[in-house]
Design a protein around this motif. Structure first.
Motif, PDB file in Angstrom:
ATOM      1  N   LEU A  47       0.838  -1.195   0.000  1.00  0.00           N
ATOM      2  CA  LEU A  47       0.000   0.000   0.000  1.00  0.00           C
ATOM      3  C   LEU A  47       0.879   1.253   0.000  1.00  0.00           C
ATOM      4  CD1 LEU A  47      -2.041  -2.205   0.771  1.00  0.00           C
ATOM      5  CD2 LEU A  47      -3.043  -0.609   2.418  1.00  0.00           C
ATOM      6  N   GLN A  48       0.962   1.896  -1.146  1.00  0.00           N
ATOM      7  CA  GLN A  48       1.705   3.150  -1.269  1.00  0.00           C
ATOM      8  C   GLN A  48       0.776   4.283  -0.841  1.00  0.00           C
ATOM      9  OE1 GLN A  48       4.588   3.888  -4.516  1.00  0.00           O
ATOM     10  NE2 GLN A  48       3.145   5.442  -5.230  1.00  0.00           N
ATOM     11  N   ILE A  49       1.057   4.879   0.306  1.00  0.00           N
ATOM     12  CA  ILE A  49       0.160   5.848   0.933  1.00  0.00           C
ATOM     13  C   ILE A  49       0.633   7.273   0.656  1.00  0.00           C
ATOM     14  CG2 ILE A  49      -0.798   6.654   3.133  1.00  0.00           C
ATOM     15  CD1 ILE A  49      -1.740   3.859   2.264  1.00  0.00           C
ATOM     16  N   LEU A  99      -0.323 -11.044   3.283  1.00  0.00           N
ATOM     17  CA  LEU A  99       0.619 -10.078   3.832  1.00  0.00           C
ATOM     18  C   LEU A  99       0.296  -8.700   3.272  1.00  0.00           C
ATOM     19  CD1 LEU A  99       3.372  -9.303   5.250  1.00  0.00           C
ATOM     20  CD2 LEU A  99       4.481  -9.948   3.095  1.00  0.00           C
ATOM     21  N   VAL A 100       0.310  -7.689   4.149  1.00  0.00           N
ATOM     22  CA  VAL A 100       0.093  -6.296   3.744  1.00  0.00           C
ATOM     23  C   VAL A 100       1.266  -5.473   4.261  1.00  0.00           C
ATOM     24  CG1 VAL A 100      -1.432  -4.281   3.901  1.00  0.00           C
ATOM     25  CG2 VAL A 100      -2.409  -6.593   3.840  1.00  0.00           C
ATOM     26  N   VAL A 101       1.762  -4.559   3.428  1.00  0.00           N
ATOM     27  CA  VAL A 101       2.923  -3.754   3.785  1.00  0.00           C
ATOM     28  C   VAL A 101       2.597  -2.271   3.609  1.00  0.00           C
ATOM     29  CG1 VAL A 101       5.385  -3.342   3.406  1.00  0.00           C
ATOM     30  CG2 VAL A 101       4.425  -5.616   2.979  1.00  0.00           C
ATOM     31  N   LEU A 102       2.965  -1.453   4.606  1.00  0.00           N
ATOM     32  CA  LEU A 102       2.768   0.001   4.584  1.00  0.00           C
ATOM     33  C   LEU A 102       4.124   0.704   4.567  1.00  0.00           C
ATOM     34  CD1 LEU A 102      -0.089   0.331   7.241  1.00  0.00           C
ATOM     35  CD2 LEU A 102      -0.304   0.551   4.765  1.00  0.00           C
ATOM     36  N   PRO A 103       4.147   2.011   4.257  1.00  0.00           N
ATOM     37  CA  PRO A 103       5.424   2.734   4.158  1.00  0.00           C
ATOM     38  C   PRO A 103       5.968   3.213   5.513  1.00  0.00           C
ATOM     39  CG  PRO A 103       3.662   3.795   2.855  1.00  0.00           C
ATOM     40  CD  PRO A 103       3.014   2.824   3.784  1.00  0.00           C
ATOM     41  N   GLU A 104       7.099   3.866   5.426  1.00  0.00           N
ATOM     42  CA  GLU A 104       7.769   4.447   6.589  1.00  0.00           C
ATOM     43  C   GLU A 104       7.064   5.719   7.045  1.00  0.00           C
ATOM     44  OE1 GLU A 104      12.309   6.059   7.606  1.00  0.00           O
ATOM     45  OE2 GLU A 104      11.498   6.262   5.571  1.00  0.00           O
ATOM     46  N   LEU A 105       6.867   5.854   8.342  1.00  0.00           N
ATOM     47  CA  LEU A 105       6.404   7.093   8.976  1.00  0.00           C
ATOM     48  C   LEU A 105       5.242   7.747   8.234  1.00  0.00           C
ATOM     49  CD1 LEU A 105       9.844   8.660  10.051  1.00  0.00           C
ATOM     50  CD2 LEU A 105       8.272   7.290  11.417  1.00  0.00           C
ATOM     51  N   TRP A 106       4.283   6.933   7.811  1.00  0.00           N
ATOM     52  CA  TRP A 106       3.164   7.450   7.017  1.00  0.00           C
ATOM     53  C   TRP A 106       2.187   8.292   7.836  1.00  0.00           C
ATOM     54  CZ3 TRP A 106      -1.455   5.617   8.831  1.00  0.00           C
ATOM     55  CH2 TRP A 106      -1.414   4.436   9.589  1.00  0.00           C
ATOM     56  N   THR A 107       2.254   8.210   9.154  1.00  0.00           N
ATOM     57  CA  THR A 107       1.347   9.042   9.949  1.00  0.00           C
ATOM     58  C   THR A 107       1.830  10.483  10.048  1.00  0.00           C
ATOM     59  OG1 THR A 107       2.478   8.412  12.002  1.00  0.00           O
ATOM     60  CG2 THR A 107       0.555   7.111  11.355  1.00  0.00           C
ATOM     61  N   VAL A 108       3.146  10.700   9.944  1.00  0.00           N
ATOM     62  CA  VAL A 108       3.702  12.031  10.154  1.00  0.00           C
ATOM     63  C   VAL A 108       4.459  12.539   8.937  1.00  0.00           C
ATOM     64  CG1 VAL A 108       5.727  11.016  11.275  1.00  0.00           C
ATOM     65  CG2 VAL A 108       5.186  13.416  11.671  1.00  0.00           C
ATOM     66  N   GLY A 109       5.118  11.649   8.195  1.00  0.00           N
ATOM     67  CA  GLY A 109       5.961  12.038   7.071  1.00  0.00           C
ATOM     68  C   GLY A 109       7.430  11.933   7.452  1.00  0.00           C
ATOM     69  N   THR A 164       3.522   7.359  -9.131  1.00  0.00           N
ATOM     70  CA  THR A 164       3.861   8.378  -8.136  1.00  0.00           C
ATOM     71  C   THR A 164       2.700   8.734  -7.222  1.00  0.00           C
ATOM     72  OG1 THR A 164       3.334  10.117  -9.742  1.00  0.00           O
ATOM     73  CG2 THR A 164       5.632   9.409  -9.605  1.00  0.00           C
ATOM     74  N   ASP A 165       1.487   8.275  -7.520  1.00  0.00           N
ATOM     75  CA  ASP A 165       0.327   8.585  -6.693  1.00  0.00           C
ATOM     76  C   ASP A 165       0.040   7.452  -5.716  1.00  0.00           C
ATOM     77  OD1 ASP A 165      -0.109  11.019  -8.015  1.00  0.00           O
ATOM     78  OD2 ASP A 165      -1.293  10.029  -9.583  1.00  0.00           O
ATOM     79  N   GLU A 166      -0.926   7.679  -4.839  1.00  0.00           N
ATOM     80  CA  GLU A 166      -1.328   6.612  -3.931  1.00  0.00           C
ATOM     81  C   GLU A 166      -1.858   5.434  -4.739  1.00  0.00           C
ATOM     82  OE1 GLU A 166      -4.566   6.304  -0.400  1.00  0.00           O
ATOM     83  OE2 GLU A 166      -2.839   7.604  -0.071  1.00  0.00           O
ATOM     84  N   GLU A 167      -1.442   4.237  -4.354  1.00  0.00           N
ATOM     85  CA  GLU A 167      -1.724   3.066  -5.191  1.00  0.00           C
ATOM     86  C   GLU A 167      -1.504   1.795  -4.388  1.00  0.00           C
ATOM     87  OE1 GLU A 167       0.016   1.248  -9.432  1.00  0.00           O
ATOM     88  OE2 GLU A 167       0.417   3.341  -8.866  1.00  0.00           O
ATOM     89  N   THR A 168      -2.202   0.738  -4.781  1.00  0.00           N
ATOM     90  CA  THR A 168      -1.994  -0.569  -4.182  1.00  0.00           C
ATOM     91  C   THR A 168      -1.463  -1.538  -5.231  1.00  0.00           C
ATOM     92  OG1 THR A 168      -3.691  -0.358  -2.482  1.00  0.00           O
ATOM     93  CG2 THR A 168      -3.154  -2.576  -3.167  1.00  0.00           C
ATOM     94  N   LEU A 169      -0.410  -2.257  -4.869  1.00  0.00           N
ATOM     95  CA  LEU A 169       0.077  -3.364  -5.684  1.00  0.00           C
ATOM     96  C   LEU A 169      -0.358  -4.659  -5.009  1.00  0.00           C
ATOM     97  CD1 LEU A 169       3.779  -2.231  -6.333  1.00  0.00           C
ATOM     98  CD2 LEU A 169       1.782  -1.855  -7.799  1.00  0.00           C
ATOM     99  N   VAL A 170      -0.971  -5.551  -5.761  1.00  0.00           N
ATOM    100  CA  VAL A 170      -1.339  -6.872  -5.254  1.00  0.00           C
ATOM    101  C   VAL A 170      -0.612  -7.898  -6.108  1.00  0.00           C
ATOM    102  CG1 VAL A 170      -3.195  -8.509  -4.785  1.00  0.00           C
ATOM    103  CG2 VAL A 170      -3.587  -6.045  -4.483  1.00  0.00           C
TER     104      VAL A 170
END
Length: 332
Positions: A6-8, A35-45, A297-303
């Motif tokens: 999940l590219q947030i 399995l689901v994966v999120l990015p680094e420090l996505w809550t704050v940047g 470059t935009d928010e996107e999901t890869l499955v």
């Protein structure tokens, strides 16, 4: 094994609490994945250094509670990206969180290589000291958890430690990235979705060993060698990588996969925060270095569907790891 990356988008006009709830809903939609994966420090940047103290939280804080509930409800293994963790003495860490399908916090990893040289993360956050792996044991038989309970609030429970902390970080100096700010993202559900990888078989993530790294760690192959020696077959790499060095991101993800003969799931942020345009381009790379799927470059999901057996097959057909001489844990 099916994985969702999940590219947030991290946007300054979206409050952290709203983003946290939105991302929790996105995770819940991935119930067809293992399995689901999120990015680094996505809550704050990752570059919002001035906000680190304000948004720091404990390992049972609001992000952990929301991600625990989302993992349990979707019945997935969730690498929830990383948070700014406030330690027992008030020190701050860039800490990754792994939740099991029962919602329990199974493993944490404190980022070893802090970015910024004499600025930013390198001066504000403490350094992690242990490499971490975890086995995805496929245990989804217990009921949903009420919150993260596996690790004490005093700090992460490390995985197997495979060697000493790497030495001082080196690399290209940071600087504000230039370029237009991407428009508002509509969410991963509306982004493009990669199809199954050719020749792959979806199935439970039973017995797969994953290794942890975060963003700038990607520049340090010695960390990945230690993870391979600890049994890693797949690397989970959340990041907030700047657009100014996007070419490095793609190159390094493939290099780590090829030299380790392992999968790399590298999940980045989109958008612009603290004036730094993000690279996006989350990528999944197989053990031969082939790109299985890559975001824009935009928010996107890869499955993607991954074949865990491909790691052993690749290492058997082209046994380069067997011929290592320097830095091996013991003579072979």
């Amino acid at each position: 094994m099916r994985a969702s990356v999940l590219q947030i988008a991290v946007r300054p006009d979206e409050p952290a609490d709203e983003r946290r709830a939105r991302v929790g809903d996105l995770v819940r939609r991935q119930d067809a994945s293992d399995l689901v994966v999120l990015p680094e420090l996505w809550t704050v940047g990752a570059f919002a250094f001035d906000a680190f103290h304000e948004h720091a939280e404990s390992l049972d804080g609001p992000t952990a509670r929301e991600m625990s509930a989302a993992a349990a409800q979707a019945r997935v293994w969730l690498h929830a990206g990383s948070v700014v963790e406030r330690g027992p003495a008030g020190e701050l860490y860039n800490t990754s969180l792994l939740f099991g399908p029962d919602g329990r916090l199974r493993r944490t990893y404190r980022k070893i290589h802090r970015f910024g040289f004499d600025r930013g993360e390198a001066t504000l956050l403490a350094r992690g000291v242990e490499t971490v792996t975890a086995v995805l044991d496929g245990d989804a038989t217990t009921g949903p958890a009420t919150g993260p309970t596996a690790n004490p609030a005093s700090g992460p429970t490390p995985g197997p430690t495979t060697g000493p902390t790497p030495g001082p970080a080196t690399g290209s100096a940071p600087g504000p990235a230039t370029g237009p700010t991407p428009g508002p993202a509509t969410g991963p559900a509306a982004g493009s979705t990669a199809g199954p990888a050719a020749g792959s078989t979806a199935g439970p993530a039973v017995g797969l060993t994953v290794g942890f790294a975060t963003c700038y760690d990607l520049r340090f192959p010695e960390q990945f060698r230690l993870l391979v020696d600890a049994g890693a077959e797949l690397f989970l790499v959340p990041a907030g990588w700047p657009a100014a060095r996007r070419a490095h991101w793609s190159l390094l993800a493939r290099a780590r996969a090829v030299e380790s003969q392992a999968y790399v799931l590298a999940c980045a942020t989109a958008g612009t925060h603290a004036g730094v345009e993000q690279a996006g381009h989350s990528v999944v790379v197989d053990p031969w270095g082939e790109v299985v799927a890559e975001a824009g470059t935009d928010e996107e999901t890869l499955v993607v569907d991954l074949d865990p057996a491909l790691v052993a097959k690749t290492r058997a057909e082209f046994p380069a790891l067997r011929d290592r001489v320097l830095g091996v844990p013991a003579l072979r």
